[in-house]
Design a protein around this motif. Sequence first.
Motif, mmCIF file in Angstrom:
data_model
loop_
_atom_site.group_PDB
_atom_site.id
_atom_site.type_symbol
_atom_site.label_atom_id
_atom_site.label_comp_id
_atom_site.label_asym_id
_atom_site.label_seq_id
_atom_site.Cartn_x
_atom_site.Cartn_y
_atom_site.Cartn_z
ATOM 1 N N THR A 1 1.853 9.568 -4.151
ATOM 2 C CA THR A 1 1.310 8.443 -3.546
ATOM 3 C C THR A 1 2.101 7.644 -2.454
ATOM 4 O OG1 THR A 1 2.246 7.141 -5.358
ATOM 5 C CG2 THR A 1 0.156 8.071 -5.844
ATOM 6 N N ALA A 2 3.249 7.692 -2.641
ATOM 7 C CA ALA A 2 4.331 7.284 -1.674
ATOM 8 C C ALA A 2 4.499 7.868 -0.366
ATOM 9 C CB ALA A 2 5.583 6.875 -2.342
ATOM 10 N N ARG A 3 4.667 9.165 -0.569
ATOM 11 C CA ARG A 3 5.070 10.171 0.838
ATOM 12 C C ARG A 3 6.065 9.424 1.536
ATOM 13 N NH1 ARG A 3 -0.226 11.659 3.564
ATOM 14 N NH2 ARG A 3 1.292 13.449 4.790
ATOM 15 N N PRO A 4 7.343 9.367 1.174
ATOM 16 C CA PRO A 4 8.367 8.563 1.853
ATOM 17 C C PRO A 4 8.491 9.201 3.405
ATOM 18 C CG PRO A 4 9.133 9.494 -0.292
ATOM 19 C CD PRO A 4 7.944 10.134 -0.122
ATOM 20 N N ARG B 1 4.823 9.527 -8.039
ATOM 21 C CA ARG B 1 5.526 8.755 -6.784
ATOM 22 C C ARG B 1 5.469 9.438 -5.466
ATOM 23 N NH1 ARG B 1 11.328 7.528 -5.584
ATOM 24 N NH2 ARG B 1 11.095 5.871 -4.073
ATOM 25 N N ARG C 1 4.001 5.991 9.062
ATOM 26 C CA ARG C 1 3.145 4.672 8.531
ATOM 27 C C ARG C 1 4.226 4.120 7.685
ATOM 28 N NH1 ARG C 1 -2.938 3.266 6.235
ATOM 29 N NH2 ARG C 1 -2.394 0.888 6.280
ATOM 30 N N ARG C 2 4.782 4.598 6.964
ATOM 31 C CA ARG C 2 5.724 4.027 5.623
ATOM 32 C C ARG C 2 6.999 3.569 6.494
ATOM 33 N NH1 ARG C 2 5.771 3.942 0.030
ATOM 34 N NH2 ARG C 2 7.716 3.808 -0.789
ATOM 35 N N ALA C 3 7.257 4.293 7.167
ATOM 36 C CA ALA C 3 8.483 4.267 7.959
ATOM 37 C C ALA C 3 8.597 3.372 9.217
ATOM 38 C CB ALA C 3 9.394 5.548 8.578
ATOM 39 N N ASP D 1 14.610 6.022 1.130
ATOM 40 C CA ASP D 1 13.242 5.774 0.415
ATOM 41 C C ASP D 1 13.253 6.712 -0.735
ATOM 42 O OD1 ASP D 1 10.901 4.669 -0.131
ATOM 43 O OD2 ASP D 1 9.735 5.619 1.572
ATOM 44 N N THR E 1 6.298 9.646 5.591
ATOM 45 C CA THR E 1 5.225 9.419 6.663
ATOM 46 C C THR E 1 5.734 8.343 7.547
ATOM 47 O OG1 THR E 1 4.378 7.618 5.121
ATOM 48 C CG2 THR E 1 3.285 9.905 4.832
ATOM 49 N N TRP F 1 14.172 7.436 11.296
ATOM 50 C CA TRP F 1 13.089 8.063 10.559
ATOM 51 C C TRP F 1 13.634 9.010 9.322
ATOM 52 C CZ3 TRP F 1 8.405 11.035 12.388
ATOM 53 C CH2 TRP F 1 7.156 10.968 11.554
ATOM 54 N N PRO G 1 11.478 1.888 -0.559
ATOM 55 C CA PRO G 1 11.291 1.428 0.978
ATOM 56 C C PRO G 1 12.133 0.519 1.314
ATOM 57 C CG PRO G 1 9.521 1.104 -0.287
ATOM 58 C CD PRO G 1 10.469 1.893 -1.355
#
Length: 424
Positions: free
Chosen positions: A10-13, A7, A17-19, A129, A15, A122, A134
């Motif tokens: 692949t997820a990189r909480p 997790r 872009r995800r935030a 996350d 980042t 953030w 997320p």
Amino acid sequence: MTDLDTRAGTARPGTLRRAAPALLGYAAVRVLGLVVLALWSRARGKDAYTLLTARWDALWYTRVAELGYGYEVRLPNGDVHSNLAFFPLLPWLERLVAAVSPLSYADGGFVVSLLASLAAAWGIFAVADHVYGPRAGVCAVLLWAVLPVGIVQSMAYSESLFTALAAWSLYAVLTGRWVTAGVLACLAGLTRPVGLAVVAAVWAAGAVSFVRDRSAPAPHGARTGPGALGGPQTRRATAPDGARAFASAPIGGAGAPGVRRRRALGALLAPLGAAGYVLWVGHRTGTGPLGYLDVQAGWRNGFDGGYAFARFVAEKFTAFPSVPAGLGLTLGVGLVVWLYVICVRQRQPLPLLVYAGVVTALALCASSYFGSKPRLLLPAFPLLLPLALALARLRTRRSALAVGAAAVASAVYGAFWLNGSGPP
């Protein structure tokens, strides 16, 4: 490779872009609050920007940036309000902004708070996350944005800066970045007295990590990834969109020498900011290591375990006109305590529990400035995580309506508050 390794890889909480959804939602709420404040202030014949940058504590921070320490006000009752009560990181940043741009110190404070509030949002997303996924992260950020006193996040105050440093320090602890956690805790300690809460979280995490390393060394050849206190080993619950909340977490490194050194260095760095400033104040005032407490006493501020606040609330019930205020205060304190109990029952990671507990205790048990307690609780964002989980379980339309209504109410209250008594 564990589930956490997959997790995290692949997820990189953390980042951007995800935030992005959380940050866009946060920015929308803050813009709404500022627009309502501007309209309300104009109708009242006041300047919204002045309310945000040149009133109350914002003036004290500006004076520190412009003139340095040493300014004080002697009140008729004998109290001495010294600017030594205000920690230096925000004034330093205000001075930096003024030095590299045509902006004033007050403008610098607004810019710092604006950027810091986004960094705080953030960081809150990254923490939520990492622990719950997320969707809960977005909800946690939006709940922090729509708090009744959320307008403070846009003021030239230190709450946003402190929350940003605290959130990212906690995220660094949860992901095993001990030196980063220590540096950020050090900076948080230069921002507000409650920086002690971040230090306590780093130390508690480090202590548990050390004990686990001693009692359960990793098997030969085991992977020692970066996860510290946020890695899922024991599944507790399933949150919306597949995100999971976990009851316990491994403490990274499994005793690896490099991890032990970084953990020790992080623990050593964490208290240097708060301790350094407090000792400097004691040296400057000539009152010894605890001289900062004398400075706070001049503001009639201290820690009495909540006795003065309890008396203040009780007095509200002595006359009928103030009974609703007493009921509101009682319900508010009860809600904060209840949320913390839920956090414990949901078994949040230890650093979050320690941090939120210390922030809450220092806010509720201070002996004065009772009207400021909601503002002082702003950095205690882990208390919002149970509500974020509940909101994340709703359908998107319902959660959007709930957040939208809360955003409007927060904007109206913030405009009313700053144009009235406002925060001391």
